[in-house]
Scaffold this active site. Structure first.
Site, PDB file in Angstrom:
ATOM      1  N   ASN A  26      40.365  31.881  31.946  1.00 36.68           N
ATOM      2  CA  ASN A  26      41.674  32.342  32.401  1.00 36.68           C
ATOM      3  C   ASN A  26      42.505  32.918  31.257  1.00 36.68           C
ATOM      4  OD1 ASN A  26      40.863  31.445  34.846  1.00 36.68           O
ATOM      5  ND2 ASN A  26      42.035  29.534  34.787  1.00 36.68           N
TER       6      ASN A  26
ATOM      7  N   PRO B  17      47.051  34.789  41.884  1.00 38.12           N
ATOM      8  CA  PRO B  17      45.855  34.959  42.710  1.00 38.12           C
ATOM      9  C   PRO B  17      44.584  34.856  41.872  1.00 38.12           C
ATOM     10  CG  PRO B  17      46.950  37.073  42.359  1.00 38.12           C
ATOM     11  CD  PRO B  17      47.837  36.025  41.752  1.00 38.12           C
ATOM     12  N   ASP B  18      43.469  34.457  42.484  1.00 42.50           N
ATOM     13  CA  ASP B  18      42.205  34.539  41.751  1.00 42.50           C
ATOM     14  C   ASP B  18      41.674  35.972  41.881  1.00 42.50           C
ATOM     15  OD1 ASP B  18      41.003  34.704  44.251  1.00 42.50           O
ATOM     16  OD2 ASP B  18      40.012  32.757  44.146  1.00 42.50           O
ATOM     17  N   PHE B  19      40.433  36.208  41.490  1.00 48.94           N
ATOM     18  CA  PHE B  19      39.910  37.573  41.507  1.00 48.94           C
ATOM     19  C   PHE B  19      39.153  37.890  42.781  1.00 48.94           C
ATOM     20  CE2 PHE B  19      40.554  36.435  37.124  1.00 48.94           C
ATOM     21  CZ  PHE B  19      41.198  37.558  36.641  1.00 48.94           C
ATOM     22  N   ARG B  20      38.287  36.950  43.211  1.00 50.93           N
ATOM     23  CA  ARG B  20      37.290  37.305  44.224  1.00 50.93           C
ATOM     24  C   ARG B  20      37.476  36.652  45.583  1.00 50.93           C
ATOM     25  NH1 ARG B  20      35.199  37.225  39.266  1.00 50.93           N
ATOM     26  NH2 ARG B  20      34.273  39.190  38.543  1.00 50.93           N
TER      27      ARG B  20
ATOM     28  N   CYS C 256      50.361  52.882  20.382  1.00 55.63           N
ATOM     29  CA  CYS C 256      50.267  52.595  18.952  1.00 55.63           C
ATOM     30  C   CYS C 256      50.955  53.719  18.176  1.00 55.63           C
ATOM     31  CB  CYS C 256      48.798  52.512  18.575  1.00 55.63           C
ATOM     32  SG  CYS C 256      48.491  52.204  16.831  1.00 55.63           S
TER      33      CYS C 256
ATOM     34  N   ASP D 249      45.884  33.210  31.691  1.00 60.00           N
ATOM     35  CA  ASP D 249      47.271  32.908  32.074  1.00 60.00           C
ATOM     36  C   ASP D 249      47.968  31.976  31.094  1.00 60.00           C
ATOM     37  OD1 ASP D 249      46.225  30.350  32.719  1.00 60.00           O
ATOM     38  OD2 ASP D 249      45.792  31.015  34.763  1.00 60.00           O
TER      39      ASP D 249
ATOM     40  N   HIS E 201      37.625  34.532  27.586  1.00 60.69           N
ATOM     41  CA  HIS E 201      37.923  35.928  27.922  1.00 60.69           C
ATOM     42  C   HIS E 201      39.200  36.410  27.237  1.00 60.69           C
ATOM     43  CE1 HIS E 201      35.199  35.668  31.735  1.00 60.69           C
ATOM     44  NE2 HIS E 201      34.524  35.713  30.615  1.00 60.69           N
TER      45      HIS E 201
END
Ligand code: OAD
Length: 276
Positions: A112, A38-41, A168, A114, A131
């Site tokens: 992206n 899916p995209d975000f918006r 961690c 992905d 990103h």
């Protein structure tokens, strides 16, 4: 009769071939929706409309550093789903690889996470992951570094089920190097962009709402001579005001990838890559 969009695509293809133009891409989640991510918006289907189960204070908290430090669970659940390996590249991703093979790719600036540009075979030197990516991870406290596989092994057990939140050795949480709100973008983005910006012949912006800065500014920083094309369901960013020579195509990214390849005479080459 040939419609306006077809004519615009053909004219762009002619320029690429006759003037030896190279193409720079600026990508967002819309180039990957055809693969099932899916995209975000997008209203209804976008990730931000489907986070109710997490009771977030606001949707983007899932990618916000301060929130992650308090409650990493929502991001980890989403990360399991988005982790590279679950999805196949789209036709559009294959077009990127085709452009590399044909020697007309300048760069792919992608928001992206992905990894599908790499899965499609595009070489490292052409990809700028603005990103970040899942390739590496760090402790949010002591900054100790972890590989993608190490994080995955902490996230998922051998049977493939959710195991827990990656911790961690210092006791704090490990976060993949996805750029969260409140974090700086990778230095490589700025270095590569400084090198590329004045040489962008053709800018293809695809599948992005251009709402996240500074990425959203990149397509507006290319020279006046640059031929710009936006492929997106809506007109976005500075394409709204636009430049005289802009091309805006409101259509599915994969449909336009096929049309562009056909206009360049590479329809079969693209088919071969898609079927590989
Ligand atoms: P958005 O979800 O904001 O925008 C996706 C755009 O693609 C929308 O304008 C859709 O209409 C369009 N779209 C979707 N499917 C399409 C298709 N098949 N063909 C053509 N257009 C399509 O996604 P991004 O712009 O990528 O940040 O979002 C930018 C950043 O916001 C992401 O990188 C992410 C998010 O917060 C981080 O995770 C750091």
């Amino acid at each position: 009769t040939e419609d306006l969009h077809d004519r615009q695509i053909r004219s762009l293809a002619e320029s690429i071939l006759l003037k030896n133009y190279k193409v720079t891409f600026f990508l967002g989640a819309g180039v990957s929706t055809a693969s099932g991510i899916p995209d975000f918006r997008s209203p209804g289907t976008g990730i931000y409309d489907n986070l109710a189960q997490f009771n977030l204070p606001y949707a983007e908290a899932i990618f916000t550093l301060d929130y992650f430090k308090q409650n990493p669970e929502p991001f980890c659940v989403l990360a399991e789903e988005l982790y590279p390996g679950n999805y196949r590249p789209t036709v559009f991703h294959c077009l990127l690889k085709l452009f590399e093979d044909k020697g007309i790719l300048q760069r792919v600036y992608t928001q992206n996470i992905d990894n599908l540009e790499r899965v499609a075979g595009v070489s490292d030197e052409f990809i700028v992951e603005a990103h970040g990516s899942f390739a590496e991870a760090h402790c949010v406290s002591c900054r100790k570094s972890y590989t993608s596989q190490e994080v995955w092994n902490k996230l998922i057990d051998k049977a493939g089920s959710h195991k827990g939140i990656p911790h961690c050795s210092c006791g704090n949480y490990i976060k993949p190097d996805i750029v969260f709100f409140g974090e700086a973008l990778p230095q490589r983005l700025f270095n590569q962009w400084d090198e590329d910006v004045d040489d962008v012949d053709v800018a293809i912006v695809a599948g992005t709402s251009l709402t996240v800065y500074p990425f959203a500014l990149l397509p507006s920083e290319v020279p006046r001579r640059t031929r710009r094309m936006l492929v997106n369901y809506e007109k976005v960013g500075d394409f709204v005001k636009g430049r005289r020579t802009d091309i805006f195509i409101s259509a599915d990214c994969d449909t336009i990838a096929n049309k562009l390849a056909a206009a360049l005479g590479w329809e079969q080459d693209l088919k071969d890559l898609v079927e590989k």
